[in-house]
Design a protein around this motif. Structure first.
Motif, short mmCIF file in Angstrom:
data_model
loop_
_atom_site.label_atom_id
_atom_site.label_comp_id
_atom_site.label_asym_id
_atom_site.label_seq_id
_atom_site.Cartn_x
_atom_site.Cartn_y
_atom_site.Cartn_z
N HIS A 35 0.86 -1.19 0.00
CA HIS A 35 0.00 0.00 0.00
C HIS A 35 0.90 1.24 0.00
O HIS A 35 1.93 1.25 0.68
CB HIS A 35 -0.91 0.04 1.24
CG HIS A 35 -1.65 -1.23 1.48
ND1 HIS A 35 -2.76 -1.60 0.75
CD2 HIS A 35 -1.45 -2.23 2.39
CE1 HIS A 35 -3.21 -2.76 1.18
NE2 HIS A 35 -2.44 -3.17 2.18
N ALA A 36 0.50 2.26 -0.74
CA ALA A 36 1.29 3.49 -0.77
C ALA A 36 0.38 4.70 -0.90
O ALA A 36 -0.70 4.62 -1.50
CB ALA A 36 2.31 3.46 -1.91
N PHE A 37 0.84 5.81 -0.35
CA PHE A 37 0.05 7.04 -0.32
C PHE A 37 0.96 8.25 -0.54
O PHE A 37 2.11 8.28 -0.07
CB PHE A 37 -0.63 7.23 1.05
CG PHE A 37 -1.56 6.12 1.43
CD1 PHE A 37 -2.92 6.20 1.18
CD2 PHE A 37 -1.06 4.98 2.08
CE1 PHE A 37 -3.77 5.17 1.55
CE2 PHE A 37 -1.91 3.96 2.46
CZ PHE A 37 -3.27 4.05 2.19
N LEU A 38 0.43 9.23 -1.24
CA LEU A 38 0.97 10.59 -1.17
C LEU A 38 0.24 11.28 -0.03
O LEU A 38 -0.99 11.28 0.01
CB LEU A 38 0.71 11.34 -2.48
CG LEU A 38 1.32 10.75 -3.76
CD1 LEU A 38 0.93 11.62 -4.95
CD2 LEU A 38 2.82 10.63 -3.66
N VAL A 39 1.00 11.83 0.91
CA VAL A 39 0.40 12.42 2.12
C VAL A 39 0.80 13.89 2.20
O VAL A 39 1.97 14.24 2.04
CB VAL A 39 0.86 11.68 3.39
CG1 VAL A 39 0.21 12.29 4.63
CG2 VAL A 39 0.54 10.19 3.29
N GLU A 40 -0.19 14.75 2.42
CA GLU A 40 0.06 16.19 2.52
C GLU A 40 -0.77 16.77 3.64
O GLU A 40 -2.00 16.66 3.65
CB GLU A 40 -0.30 16.88 1.20
CG GLU A 40 -0.05 18.37 1.18
CD GLU A 40 -0.33 18.98 -0.17
OE1 GLU A 40 0.09 20.12 -0.40
OE2 GLU A 40 -0.97 18.31 -1.01
N ARG A 41 -0.09 17.35 4.62
CA ARG A 41 -0.80 18.01 5.72
C ARG A 41 -0.11 19.33 6.05
O ARG A 41 1.06 19.53 5.76
CB ARG A 41 -0.83 17.11 6.96
CG ARG A 41 0.52 16.67 7.48
CD ARG A 41 0.41 16.11 8.90
NE ARG A 41 -0.63 15.12 9.02
CZ ARG A 41 -0.46 13.82 8.81
NH1 ARG A 41 0.73 13.37 8.45
NH2 ARG A 41 -1.45 12.97 8.94
N GLU A 42 -0.87 20.22 6.64
CA GLU A 42 -0.32 21.52 7.03
C GLU A 42 0.44 21.38 8.34
O GLU A 42 -0.01 20.72 9.28
CB GLU A 42 -1.43 22.55 7.19
CG GLU A 42 -2.05 23.02 5.89
CD GLU A 42 -1.07 23.78 5.02
OE1 GLU A 42 -0.34 24.63 5.55
OE2 GLU A 42 -1.04 23.52 3.80
N SER A 43 1.61 22.00 8.41
CA SER A 43 2.42 22.01 9.62
C SER A 43 3.09 23.36 9.74
O SER A 43 3.90 23.73 8.89
CB SER A 43 3.47 20.90 9.58
OG SER A 43 4.29 20.94 10.72
N GLU A 44 2.71 24.10 10.76
CA GLU A 44 3.26 25.43 11.00
C GLU A 44 3.11 26.33 9.77
O GLU A 44 4.02 27.05 9.38
CB GLU A 44 4.74 25.33 11.42
CG GLU A 44 4.94 24.56 12.73
CD GLU A 44 6.40 24.45 13.10
OE1 GLU A 44 7.26 24.85 12.30
OE2 GLU A 44 6.68 23.96 14.21
N GLY A 45 1.93 26.23 9.14
CA GLY A 45 1.60 27.11 8.04
C GLY A 45 2.17 26.71 6.69
O GLY A 45 1.98 27.43 5.71
N ALA A 46 2.87 25.58 6.64
CA ALA A 46 3.45 25.13 5.38
C ALA A 46 3.08 23.67 5.15
O ALA A 46 2.86 22.92 6.10
CB ALA A 46 4.97 25.29 5.41
N PRO A 47 2.99 23.25 3.90
CA PRO A 47 2.64 21.85 3.63
C PRO A 47 3.78 20.91 4.00
O PRO A 47 4.95 21.20 3.73
CB PRO A 47 2.38 21.84 2.12
CG PRO A 47 3.19 22.98 1.58
CD PRO A 47 3.17 24.02 2.65
N ARG A 48 3.42 19.79 4.64
CA ARG A 48 4.39 18.74 4.94
C ARG A 48 4.02 17.54 4.08
O ARG A 48 2.97 16.92 4.28
CB ARG A 48 4.36 18.37 6.43
CG ARG A 48 5.48 17.42 6.84
CD ARG A 48 5.59 17.36 8.36
NE ARG A 48 6.76 16.59 8.77
CZ ARG A 48 6.71 15.37 9.28
NH1 ARG A 48 5.54 14.77 9.44
NH2 ARG A 48 7.80 14.74 9.65
N ARG A 49 4.86 17.25 3.11
CA ARG A 49 4.52 16.27 2.09
C ARG A 49 5.42 15.04 2.20
O ARG A 49 6.61 15.15 2.51
CB ARG A 49 4.65 16.89 0.70
CG ARG A 49 3.63 17.98 0.43
CD ARG A 49 3.95 18.78 -0.80
NE ARG A 49 2.84 19.66 -1.17
CZ ARG A 49 2.97 20.81 -1.80
NH1 ARG A 49 4.17 21.24 -2.15
NH2 ARG A 49 1.90 21.53 -2.10
N SER A 50 4.83 13.88 1.90
CA SER A 50 5.59 12.64 1.98
C SER A 50 4.97 11.57 1.10
O SER A 50 3.79 11.63 0.74
CB SER A 50 5.66 12.14 3.42
OG SER A 50 4.36 11.85 3.92
#
Length: 352
Positions: free
Chosen positions: A112-127
């Motif tokens: 299983h694999a995902f592109l993950v994007e969440r906001e952290s301290e006002g900037a996107p945290r992508r993985s």
């Protein structure tokens, strides 16, 4: 885990909001689910499902520029900054071979694999996050501030699967393989061990004898192995730092092994954790999970390969460390002095 005890995706999302500061691995343990199920519950919000095959994931990773690669097991986390390149595909095993990102990949466990994007301290945290059949993390790739964020949108468009369910069907987690020994084959083990010309021959030898790594170590004896005190794992890291030598440090799980080649400059113990906190390499070792440590010597065409290997109480390999043997960067003599000074265990290993 049964359907009756598994929280719904909506319940998982509520728990995530209520425990925003908690690490995903810790929250998934608290909820009795896998980390993959936790991420999947946010599909359509912060997560996008993509094909998990290493060929797909590595092609995407090579477009991201400089990133942080993370591979872990229950007892150790290995984080390395670098650029994905020089990928070699393979049905049973694949590789990424660069000076900083150095991986051995086992595709059958990339489920299983995902592109993950969440906001952290006002900037996107992508993985990019990859999980096995049980939903346990196999490998993660985190973008940094100076990564190629401009390609993220196109990756989502190109790689997004048509199926974007927030439910993740997982299999039961495989129990660790217990140490396997066979004293009736001890003479064969010692004879064939002495004949090895490459470290990779070891696993074929133990498989042929119906043993495994730790089982073989427990019976073969000197001069091939020496049982060390569990505290030797942390002591070794500090001695390597003090000597300023370069090592190769392997940490992995069933689906991926990640390798650091270089020195250890900054060690910061904190509670049960031994932490390497260098600018481009971090290691987090749960020292109280170390149950057995072995100094292991295997013959090769380039001379003896000496390693220090740590295992948890279940017999799972936590890490391996070798002295660097590259031309012009050979630390094997200094490494041997460090290993020889590590304390021998006074407890006889329990034979399998």
């Amino acid at each position: 885990m049964s359907d009756q005890t598994t929280p719904t995706p909506e319940e998982i999302r509520v728990a995530r909001n209520e425990n925003a500061a908690m690490r995903e691995r810790d929250l998934s343990d608290k909820l009795g689910i896998s980390e993959g199920q936790l991420i999947a519950a946010h599909t359509g919000e912060i997560a996008t499902r993509i094909e998990a095959h290493p060929d797909i994931v590595m092609a995407a990773a090579q477009k991201l520029g400089e990133v942080m690669a993370l591979t872990r097991n229950v007892s150790c986390v290995h984080e390395k900054v670098g650029t994905y390149d020089n990928y070699h595909t393979g049905h049973h095993a694949a590789m990424v071979l660069t000076e900083e990102i150095d991986l051995r990949i086992f595709p059958s466990h990339w489920k299983h694999a995902f592109l993950v994007e969440r906001e952290s301290e006002g900037a996107p945290r992508r993985s990019i996050q990859v999980f096995d059949a049980a939903g346990d993390a196999v490998h993660k790739i985190f973008l940094r501030d100076d990564s190629n964020h401009d390609v993220w949108g196109s990756l989502k468009s190109e790689l997004s699967l048509s199926e974007q369910s927030d439910l993740l069907a997982v299999e039961h987690r495989q129990a660790p393989e217990t140490p396997k020994s066979d004293l009736s084959k001890l003479d064969i083990l010692r004879k064939e061990w002495a004949r090895m010309t490459d470290t990779h021959q070891f696993m074929r030898l133990t498989s042929k004898l119906k043993m495994n790594r730790l089982g073989a170590y427990r019976i073969v004896g000197e001069p091939f192995v020496r049982s060390l005190e569990p505290a030797a794992a942390a002591q070794m890291l500090h001695k390597v730092q003090a000597a300023g030598i370069e090592i190769m440090l392997f940490v992995g799980n069933r689906g991926c092994i990640q390798i650091h080649t270089g020195p250890l400059k900054t060690l910061k113990p904190m509670g049960p954790w031994e932490n390497v906190m260098d600018p481009r390499f971090n290691l987090h070792l749960r020292g109280d999970n170390v149950a057995e440590v072995w100094a292991v010597e295997k013959p090769t065409q380039r001379g003896p390969a000496l390693s220090v290997e740590a295992f948890d109480a279940r017999g799972m390999l936590i890490f391996q460390v070798f002295g660097l043997s590259k031309e012009g960067r050979d630390s094997r003599e200094a490494w041997r002095k460090i290993v020889e000074a590590l304390p021998t265990s006074q407890i006889e290993p329990q034979l399998a």
